[in-house]
Design a protein around this motif. Sequence first.
Motif: not given
Lengths: 500, 405
Positions: A234-237, A273-275, A278-281, A298-306
Amino acid sequence: MQTFPKSEIPRAAFPARILGIGNAGTHLADQLSMSAGADCEVLAMNTDAQSLFASVTSRKSTLGAKATRGLGAGGDPEVGYEAAQESIEEIRFAVEGASTVILLAGLGGGTGSGAIPTAAAAAREAGAFVLAIVTMPFSFEGRRRDRQATEALEALTGQAHAVIRFDNDRMADLTSPLGGIGETFQASDALLTDCVTSFLEMLSGRGPIPMNLGNLLTVLRDGSSCALFGRGASQSDNRAHEAIERALKSPLLDRGRMLDDAEAVVAHVSGPPSLSYAETSAIMQELGRHVPEDARLFLSVSLEDSPASPVTVTIFGSYAEQPASRSVERPMPARTTQPVARTSAAPVPPVAPKPNLNPKQADTPSETDQPARPEADPPHEAPREAPHDPSPDVRTQPASDDFLHPSPPGRLFGEDGTIQPPPAEPPTATPTPVPPPPQKRTSRVQPSAAPAKKPATPKAHQETLQFEPAARGRFDKSEPTIVEGEDLDVPTYMRRGHKL
Amino acid sequence: MARSEILVGVEVGTSKVCAVVAESMRNEDLRILGAGLVPSKGVRKGEVVDLKLATECLHDALSKAEMNSNIEIDDVAVAITGSHIASFTNRGGITIPEGYMAIDEQALRDVAIKAREVSLPDDHTFLHSIIQHYYVDNQPGVLNPLGLIGRRLEADVHIIHGAKARVQNTLRCVDSQEVKIEEVVSGGLASSHAVLNDNQREMGALLIDIGGGVSDYIVFTEGVVNKSGVLAVGGDHVNNDISLGLRIPLTRAEKLKIEEGSALIGQSLPGEKITLKNDAGFSGKEIEREMLNTIIHARIEEMFTLIHKQVMAGISVHELRAGVFLTGGCSLLRGIREVAESVFDLPVHLAHDTGVSGPTPILNNPVYSTAIGVARFVQTRRAEEGDPSPIRTVWDQMKKLFGMK
């Protein structure tokens, strides 16, 4: 053979190689090579030269050109197996040098069912991490196909490091019952390609909490029992909540209900990168509400450049096998030999190939690469270098370890991924190398019956299960109001457990 | 009567659609000429989910208002609410070009534009940008910098925005009624115009408008908007909770809430029962009063707690000296004030609309506060602009929403 520009990219650039086997596999490989997301090498292998000719993958090879004369395996796994044996060199060449090999096939037919165990063994021998993504036939395709699929799956489980199984019956839920059949298949194709791409993303993604193969193996180790997959973006608010909502809506998760029986779950969150934390949690809290207390998460988090990339949540998981449709048939394989013998020569093979395969390929790696006690090296970086060792069957005792390491301390961020199987497995494990097929069968029966704690879990959750659908009442069909991970449409007194 | 003096506020709410026709008085008061109120259909959580039904309701409400006020409605101002509405504060600044010159009106306009330069999510549109404070050469808390000397002028702007498509849905509803949309106002801000007076804003106040589907809240400190937001929980949720908890139909649940319900627990006698009246084939069922109140209390307390959490971050109790004001239909619930007091630890007032006169007894009914507030908002806006008829056509409004010029 038709060559596409993709194959010109140097090999090293590919994190993984995708191998579609059989008609269904070729079809999926086509989808993957066409979808822009998968920038990896896609190969197709089939006994049917015609279907292969139509394929758009960059590399393709005909299996068993002599045995089948390019006419296909005719739904006979034995023929598929023979074909794979005949073309073993080609298969070896195809998987050579890849660090990860993803095998795609539809089980139940001839080529896919017959050749995929061989391909898995070859890839494993070549030192790759082997993930097989397979579909089980529709129940209306008949018992026979179902049995062939189940047997192929068992053989495959011994060879691949991880197997993700999609039940076609469940895939039908992807679209409305009245939807066109093409639409249904398209949706199910999309889900499968999603599965592959998200798997690759997970392994290649860079971010604050990377996912390692060890963690993945813990979840997927149970081989055939891994059938939980969901993905949402999702890309919404309200992107975090929407993404997890969508992921849970996957038919393979049954709106999150299937997670009630999950043993281990991997959640991969990728985003711009703005993730935020709070959102992850919020995502993990929402997921946590569906996963039983004692499951490993298990949690993994990766960040995209864009910065424009959406928040994507991917869920992989394995669950304790319930006495469902498949397990009804499970006793059958033990008896297969009789009906098989009666019918004709053809059916015999499905049983036969496995004995051939298993001792040959499963044992060889485990004996050669794996010193006397595989259980001695639980660290999870291991599978990469010695991918042969974590063979589910070979891992032994560590049941006790299993209870020491796992989830309780770090439910959210997981420990380093213990691959040890649950208590149920060890008994099977030790004897496996010697007479695989019967042993496996026992093993598959056991997990459902043996672990004393398993039956308890589903029971405890059944209550919430009943609750959910009714609990939102008039807001059932409206957009949920989720604040701090709680669905505010569900009555407060219910969420807080007030007794009325 | 000059058209410009007539103000019409419309609210398409979750539980009711209402239109209020008012007249602007010389002394800046508002005189209510008439109102139309129709139970709402096709609206969930403050947002239109069935355009046809909602449009019909609005049509009825406007007709009623026209009939009651004996005035033909032309221009309306519309209140917007829904969970998609969000807000934040942004600071922007400009440098006064020619050295130390007095800050003029142009500079104020420039800084207002500068502070508004933020990127909203793609699908969102600005609803309001309200100047909070100015900073002149980093000196904070300047309320009106006009004429002051400074090199750098900055402003904090509170920006309220909402999802374009969802705002459009409500506007389309109104648009189909052959009236012009003069203004779009966020629900919370509108209510504050109806409920709070200048003095209360100056002292600092929190206003919560608890409607059917959503609760709008807005915080004023030192006379300006400090925070605002929408929590998508309202009276409907209470009804739903009661309906599920006591296993009775929704309409019955609402009636029970209004007639018997209270947000306070521990007030009823042990074992006290309420007999549900035996109407329409409903057998005389008995329920425990405490059970009903427990359900309501849990919901209301949670709602206040969530708002408290969002509002009180960064604001101290001393900044809200006027206390908490409750309005909206659900604020009529018994005991709600006590619950709010215990959660916020501040004096709580049940708002009745101030400074409004009129022939109808609607004015003390918090149900109307949003619609009245919308009218008042427009009144203030017109007074500020000095232009008697800043009438924008619907088309202009649409263009504005889509960011076209």
